[in-house]
Scaffold this motif. Structure first.
Motif, PDB file in Angstrom:
ATOM      1  N   SER A  38      -2.998   0.165  -5.863  1.00 42.03           N
ATOM      2  CA  SER A  38      -3.906  -0.685  -6.639  1.00 42.03           C
ATOM      3  C   SER A  38      -3.765  -1.008  -8.004  1.00 42.03           C
ATOM      4  O   SER A  38      -3.970  -2.326  -8.266  1.00 42.03           O
ATOM      5  CB  SER A  38      -5.356  -0.308  -5.817  1.00 42.03           C
ATOM      6  N   PRO A  66      -0.100  -3.692  -8.201  1.00 35.23           N
ATOM      7  CA  PRO A  66       0.130  -4.415  -7.000  1.00 35.23           C
ATOM      8  C   PRO A  66       1.461  -5.198  -7.239  1.00 35.23           C
ATOM      9  O   PRO A  66       2.173  -5.208  -8.230  1.00 35.23           O
ATOM     10  CB  PRO A  66      -1.073  -5.588  -7.249  1.00 35.23           C
ATOM     11  N   ARG A  75       1.002  -0.979   0.062  1.00 35.85           N
ATOM     12  CA  ARG A  75      -0.024  -0.007   0.075  1.00 35.85           C
ATOM     13  C   ARG A  75       0.913   1.311   0.169  1.00 35.85           C
ATOM     14  O   ARG A  75       0.352   2.362  -0.099  1.00 35.85           O
ATOM     15  CB  ARG A  75      -1.016  -0.119   1.198  1.00 35.85           C
TER      16      ARG A  75
END
Ligand code: DSN
Length: 417
Positions: A410, A413, A33
């Protein structure tokens, strides 16, 4: 069959040690993230992870393939010989030692091989972009050797080769070192070699940061110019965490072999050497050349966007994966800049800028690198977005930044595919 050892052999980490398992899970999630811009980091392949986490970690060996002190080394030899052969092929050198546990230990072994304690060494200062293991005062190398540092020209922030030549003539070092941790420009290896030759010194290039760019043909190679080259296999080489020693001339081999073992190390970390073999094999694949060129193009795009948005970059740009931001240009310390971008999900590290004092609290540099983001799939468009984002965050305009970071992560990834 269940016995007292069944748990030892079969119980998964999550069951055996929930605390460590939880921290590892959280770290993997953090990597997914956050945008990783620490220039010494990268993201290894699934294959490399598998090698590093394999049962070869159980094996103890000392010595070199075919000449071990311990039995049962047949497969250890296969793995280490593969890493050696691949390193020689990848970098076009006659000698490779793949055992150093780190870049620092690779440098220690070179010092041990070439120098006696008290020898004079000429290397780049930390503030100009050098490395602790090149004779910085708090490091072992700074205590055992008589080290003089060269800096960079205060105007251009690049190496002033005439000034280095003059310093070499004055100091008469036995070893001259190029390379380090935060110099963002290509080094003139031929010129540095001539400087070393002019005083009868040996020449070491530490390409820890740009080894992957050399491997991929996106940066000049120091192999033909230096007596010895050291590097790490992490960073731009994108692999298992450890060091390498390379030389074009095999005559350096015997001294380096005994300098690594038994000179500065004992038994080897075979799981890491297996990871290094995988790493070097991956870097020999044609696609690695595209990766290395993309890393440099991305660093240039990032630097150009930052400069375009009023954030000064040391030397005005980059020839590598590394962009060094002058945080004083936006009225911040390096630590403040690091904290601000970390708060929105971008990881980096404070660093001295060339004219900074030694105390980290007074540093005004922020070191950024594109190796990990490029592995993730970011191209110049994404690095331009990241550059604009960083400029906004440093200026205190960060309302939308966490959402943009989450979106980029996102869409690109890591292992969570
Ligand atoms: N030398 C340190 C760095 O560049 O971040 C670790 O590799």
């Amino acid at each position: 069959m269940e016995d007292a050892n069944t748990g030892h052999f079969l119980a998964p980490l999550a069951e055996r040690d929930p605390l460590v398992a939880g921290a590892l899970r959280s770290e993997a999630a953090r990597q997914e993230r956050q945008i990783e811009l620490i220039a010494s980091e990268n993201t290894v392949s699934r294959a490399c992870l598998e090698a590093i986490g394999s049962a070869i970690t159980n094996k103890t060996v000392e010595g070199y393939p075919g000449r071990r002190f311990h039995g049962g080394a047949e497969f250890a030899d296969v793995v280490e010989q593969a890493a050696i052969d691949r390193a020689c092929r990848l970098f076009g050198c006659a000698y490779a030692n793949v055992q150093p546990h780190s870049g620092t230990q690779a440098n220690q072994a070179v010092f041990f091989s070439l120098l006696k304690p008290g020898a004079r060494v000429l290397s780049m200062s930390l503030a100009a972009g050098g490395h602790l293991s090149h004779g910085a005062a708090p490091n072992q190398s700074g205590r055992f050797f008589d080290v003089t540092h060269y800096g960079v020209d205060p105007e251009t922030e690049r190496i002033d080769y005439d000034a280095v030549a003059a310093l070499a003539a004055e100091v008469r070092p036995e070893l001259v070192i190029s390379g380090g941790s935060s110099y963002p420009r290509a080094i003139d290896f031929a010129r540095m070699r001539a400087i070393a030759d002019s005083v009868g010194a040996r020449y070491l290039v530490d390409m820890a940061h740009f080894a992957g760019l050399v491997a991929g043909g996106a940066h000049p190679s120091p192999i033909a110019h230096a007596d010895i080259v050291t590097c790490t296999t992490t960073k731009t080489l994108r692999g298992a965490r450890g060091g390498l020693i390379l030389a074009a001339d095999p005559a350096f081999g015997p001294g380096l072999q005994s300098a690594v073992f038994p000179g500065v190390q004992g038994s080897i970390h075979l799981q890491t050497i297996a990871g290094k073999a995988v790493t070097l094999g991956e870097a020999l694949e044609p696609s690695f050349r595209d990766y290395a060129h993309a890393v440099v193009a991305n660093a240039r795009a990032l630097a150009a966007m930052l400069e375009g948005r009023g954030v000064r970059v040391v030397t005005g740009g980059s020839d590598t994966h590394l962009v060094l931001v002058d945080t004083a240009s936006v009225g911040l310390s390096g630590q403040e800049a690091q904290d601000r971008i970390e708060a929105v999900g971008i990881t980096s590290n404070k660093n001295p800028a060339p004219s900074d004092p030694p105390a980290p609290s007074q540093w005004t540099g922020l070191r950024l690198g594109t190796a990990s983001g490029t592995t993730r799939g970011f191209g110049t468009a994404e690095f331009e977005r990241i550059g604009a984002l960083i400029a906004d965050v440093l200026a205190g305009r960060d309302a939308d930044a966490p959402r943009l970071v989450a979106e980029l992560c996102s869409v690109f990834p890591l292992y969570a595919r």
